[in-house]
Scaffold this motif. Sequence first.
Motif, PDB file in Angstrom:
ATOM      1  N   GLY A 198     -41.241  99.623 -83.370  1.00 37.84           N
ATOM      2  CA  GLY A 198     -42.704  99.795 -83.440  1.00 37.84           C
ATOM      3  C   GLY A 198     -43.424 100.596 -82.465  1.00 37.84           C
ATOM      4  N   GLY A 199     -42.940 100.873 -81.460  1.00 38.33           N
ATOM      5  CA  GLY A 199     -43.294 101.797 -80.291  1.00 38.33           C
ATOM      6  C   GLY A 199     -44.432 101.264 -79.796  1.00 38.33           C
ATOM      7  N   ALA A 200     -44.473 100.173 -79.184  1.00 35.91           N
ATOM      8  CA  ALA A 200     -45.569  99.683 -78.431  1.00 35.91           C
ATOM      9  C   ALA A 200     -45.726 100.374 -77.019  1.00 35.91           C
ATOM     10  N   PRO A 201     -47.069 100.626 -76.762  1.00 33.37           N
ATOM     11  CA  PRO A 201     -47.351 101.315 -75.475  1.00 33.37           C
ATOM     12  C   PRO A 201     -46.622 100.699 -74.204  1.00 33.37           C
ATOM     13  N   ILE A 202     -46.123 101.645 -73.229  1.00 31.53           N
ATOM     14  CA  ILE A 202     -45.627 101.068 -71.990  1.00 31.53           C
ATOM     15  C   ILE A 202     -45.652 101.960 -70.999  1.00 31.53           C
ATOM     16  N   ASN A 203     -45.641 101.576 -69.755  1.00 27.86           N
ATOM     17  CA  ASN A 203     -45.694 102.221 -68.370  1.00 27.86           C
ATOM     18  C   ASN A 203     -44.571 102.358 -67.712  1.00 27.86           C
ATOM     19  N   VAL A 204     -43.704 103.264 -67.449  1.00 28.29           N
ATOM     20  CA  VAL A 204     -42.498 103.464 -66.633  1.00 28.29           C
ATOM     21  C   VAL A 204     -42.998 104.027 -65.096  1.00 28.29           C
ATOM     22  N   ILE A 205     -42.829 103.045 -63.943  1.00 24.13           N
ATOM     23  CA  ILE A 205     -43.454 103.446 -62.845  1.00 24.13           C
ATOM     24  C   ILE A 205     -42.152 103.532 -61.935  1.00 24.13           C
ATOM     25  N   SER A 206     -41.805 104.501 -61.355  1.00 20.14           N
ATOM     26  CA  SER A 206     -40.686 104.898 -60.259  1.00 20.14           C
ATOM     27  C   SER A 206     -41.424 104.316 -58.932  1.00 20.14           C
ATOM     28  N   CYS A 207     -40.670 103.467 -58.104  1.00 16.73           N
ATOM     29  CA  CYS A 207     -40.985 103.241 -57.048  1.00 16.73           C
ATOM     30  C   CYS A 207     -40.269 103.705 -55.916  1.00 16.73           C
ATOM     31  N   ASP A 208     -39.319 104.716 -56.017  1.00 14.01           N
ATOM     32  CA  ASP A 208     -38.496 105.127 -55.072  1.00 14.01           C
ATOM     33  C   ASP A 208     -39.047 106.321 -54.407  1.00 14.01           C
ATOM     34  N   ASN A 209     -38.447 106.573 -53.312  1.00 11.56           N
ATOM     35  CA  ASN A 209     -38.767 107.703 -52.321  1.00 11.56           C
ATOM     36  C   ASN A 209     -38.249 108.994 -52.783  1.00 11.56           C
ATOM     37  N   LEU A 210     -39.174 109.553 -53.824  1.00 15.08           N
ATOM     38  CA  LEU A 210     -38.699 110.928 -54.360  1.00 15.08           C
ATOM     39  C   LEU A 210     -40.267 111.500 -54.486  1.00 15.08           C
ATOM     40  N   GLY A 211     -40.368 112.878 -54.389  1.00  9.99           N
ATOM     41  CA  GLY A 211     -41.451 113.471 -54.904  1.00  9.99           C
ATOM     42  C   GLY A 211     -41.812 113.454 -56.433  1.00  9.99           C
ATOM     43  N   GLU A 212     -42.943 113.174 -56.728  1.00  9.47           N
ATOM     44  CA  GLU A 212     -43.075 113.156 -58.283  1.00  9.47           C
ATOM     45  C   GLU A 212     -42.359 112.256 -58.827  1.00  9.47           C
ATOM     46  N   ASN A 213     -41.993 111.081 -58.280  1.00  9.11           N
ATOM     47  CA  ASN A 213     -40.736 110.375 -58.529  1.00  9.11           C
ATOM     48  C   ASN A 213     -40.751 109.997 -60.132  1.00  9.11           C
ATOM     49  N   SER A 214     -42.089 109.593 -60.841  1.00  7.17           N
ATOM     50  CA  SER A 214     -41.852 109.424 -62.328  1.00  7.17           C
ATOM     51  C   SER A 214     -41.937 110.554 -63.086  1.00  7.17           C
ATOM     52  N   ALA A 215     -42.317 111.887 -62.613  1.00  7.72           N
ATOM     53  CA  ALA A 215     -42.185 112.906 -63.714  1.00  7.72           C
ATOM     54  C   ALA A 215     -40.638 113.407 -63.688  1.00  7.72           C
ATOM     55  N   ARG A 216     -40.034 113.159 -62.465  1.00  9.27           N
ATOM     56  CA  ARG A 216     -38.687 113.596 -62.268  1.00  9.27           C
ATOM     57  C   ARG A 216     -37.834 112.542 -63.487  1.00  9.27           C
ATOM     58  N   LEU A 217     -38.256 111.390 -63.155  1.00 11.81           N
ATOM     59  CA  LEU A 217     -37.760 110.103 -64.003  1.00 11.81           C
ATOM     60  C   LEU A 217     -37.758 110.586 -65.746  1.00 11.81           C
ATOM     61  N   ARG A 218     -39.052 111.032 -65.798  1.00 11.50           N
ATOM     62  CA  ARG A 218     -39.449 111.378 -67.349  1.00 11.50           C
ATOM     63  C   ARG A 218     -38.430 112.466 -67.672  1.00 11.50           C
ATOM     64  N   ALA A 219     -38.313 113.487 -66.939  1.00 13.46           N
ATOM     65  CA  ALA A 219     -37.643 114.637 -67.237  1.00 13.46           C
ATOM     66  C   ALA A 219     -36.250 114.409 -67.604  1.00 13.46           C
ATOM     67  N   VAL A 220     -35.605 113.736 -66.616  1.00 12.26           N
ATOM     68  CA  VAL A 220     -34.129 113.431 -67.045  1.00 12.26           C
ATOM     69  C   VAL A 220     -34.006 112.482 -68.037  1.00 12.26           C
ATOM     70  N   LEU A 221     -35.001 111.541 -68.210  1.00  6.32           N
ATOM     71  CA  LEU A 221     -34.677 110.662 -69.254  1.00  6.32           C
ATOM     72  C   LEU A 221     -34.792 111.135 -70.590  1.00  6.32           C
ATOM     73  N   LEU A 222     -35.838 112.429 -70.853  1.00  2.00           N
ATOM     74  CA  LEU A 222     -35.964 113.031 -71.905  1.00  2.00           C
ATOM     75  C   LEU A 222     -34.591 113.733 -72.210  1.00  2.00           C
ATOM     76  N   GLN A 223     -34.040 114.377 -71.074  1.00  2.00           N
ATOM     77  CA  GLN A 223     -32.884 115.197 -71.414  1.00  2.00           C
ATOM     78  C   GLN A 223     -31.641 114.290 -71.836  1.00  2.00           C
ATOM     79  N   TYR A 224     -31.635 113.198 -71.463  1.00  2.00           N
ATOM     80  CA  TYR A 224     -30.695 112.116 -71.632  1.00  2.00           C
ATOM     81  C   TYR A 224     -30.861 111.786 -73.111  1.00  2.00           C
ATOM     82  N   MET A 225     -32.240 111.441 -73.498  1.00  2.52           N
ATOM     83  CA  MET A 225     -32.395 110.858 -74.977  1.00  2.52           C
ATOM     84  C   MET A 225     -32.164 111.758 -75.931  1.00  2.52           C
ATOM     85  N   ALA A 226     -32.487 113.287 -75.611  1.00  2.00           N
ATOM     86  CA  ALA A 226     -32.009 114.273 -76.578  1.00  2.00           C
ATOM     87  C   ALA A 226     -30.727 114.475 -76.963  1.00  2.00           C
TER      88      ALA A 226
END
Length: 495
Positions: free
Chosen positions: A199-227
């Motif tokens: 059903g795709g309920a909304p959700i927040n995914v928040i990286s708390c690691d020491n990376l610049g633009e951490n969650s944006a990087r996470l989103r990028a690799v996650l989308l590539q993996y999911m593709a």
Amino acid sequence: MRLPNWRRTSPATSPGEHTGFDMKRLSNGNLAAVTAGVATPGYDRNTLKPGILHLGLGAFHRAHQAVYTDTAIARSGGDWGIIGVSMRSDRVTQQLAPQDGLYSVLSENQNLRELRVIGCLQRVLAAPRSPAAVTGLLADPAIRVVTLTVTEKGYCLGEDGWTLARALPSVKQDLADPQLATTAIGVLARGLAQRYHSGGAPINVISCDNLGENSARLRAVLLQYMASAFAEAVDWVENEVAFPCSMVDRIVPATTEAGLQRQAALIGLQDAGAVATEPFCQWIIEDKLATDVPDWAAAGAQFVNDIRPYEEIKLRLLNASHSSIALAGLLAGKETVADVMADPTMAGEITELMSRELLPALTAPEGFDLFTYRDQLLERFSNPCLQHRCAQIATDSTEKIRQRWLGTLMAQAGDTLLLRSLARWCFWVLETDLPIDDPRAETLLALRAKPSPDSERLAAALACVGITPRQNGLDEHRLQCLREHIAGLQRAGHS
Ligand code: CS2
């Protein structure tokens, strides 16, 4: 208050502290038995419902995001229970499950000591043992927040820092059978795909690691993996899942056996999940949320539109100098960061590095005073209560140096103190027999053993931290300075 003496083998005690090992263990049933003065959850734990799933249940999460959530519930209400997932072993489950998820946090410096029991961790799971449960929770609409502390290498980032490292054996294995995935990326992707199908309920995914633009990087690799693995859910993740970046700050050394004993003496109960940290705590979160979250602002977190300046300041000042301290300490035989800072020559070099090189390369957001921040950092690093081992910070240096040093290093010319720090890293990995704990350890150890010409070994080592002639190489003069620093270390007889 007496200052702790961490070198004792038995618990250090002060008047009113308990001693002995016949103590009961922290749990719901024993909570009332904690020593007077130790704060306990300021709300009824029974009313909590799982709302947050945390991946990577180490000491840092327990002393940071969980503390913010605990305070938020106590101050503003809400029923935000956390389910903590350890990504590899079930050691944390063994520590915390018998304690009903309760554990204590000791925050301490020369002037302050605070002890509290955190109550918002409801349940602990080990991902390898309970993959279906983790997937089910990620798909559960009641879970509205996923936070991650899986360390820099946990993001499976390729050389450019934004592309999925498909050549990593763990990523290859996950992509070959996504239903059995074990990396944080693979586990998250599987859970989000199931959420999409449910059903795709909304959700927040928040990286708390020491990376610049951490969650944006996470989103990028996650989308590539999911593709590759769950293509049907890519559009939904791209458009509906929020990935707010976050800057986290609190120094949390790994807990030691002596630390556990001392903390048990302080709280009057055995606590296998105890963490010790400093009083300082900061969390800045990008203000782009898909759902309600705990009232973290009531606990002191800050929501901002542009997080990049804060991340950059933290990574390129705090973390950059931390890595410099750790490597200098490692080679000088100093055990902890505080030991390095207690050495006037070494502390002088760090102060100079921060003041003359790291700080001028930064742009502060309005109202942020970089000099005050530097002074606070020097004080925090000198905190003698923290047993923050140089070896712990030196772990995974090839990942850390990219985030912490490269920006400043590439903006510099000529010989610098940061170049000297880089020389220490090169010297350590190439010329000593000190252990290397790093995702690129195999390559580095092969270089260490290789009788190849120095310039080739050096170039190959530099490539491991993202310095390559093609992208951002050091010019010939700087390479020469680097070599001279390394030769200087050799002459000084570090090995
Ligand atoms: C440290 C960090 O271990 C390390 O690499 O530099 O964990 C540091 O203590 C935290 O980022 C402080 O917020």
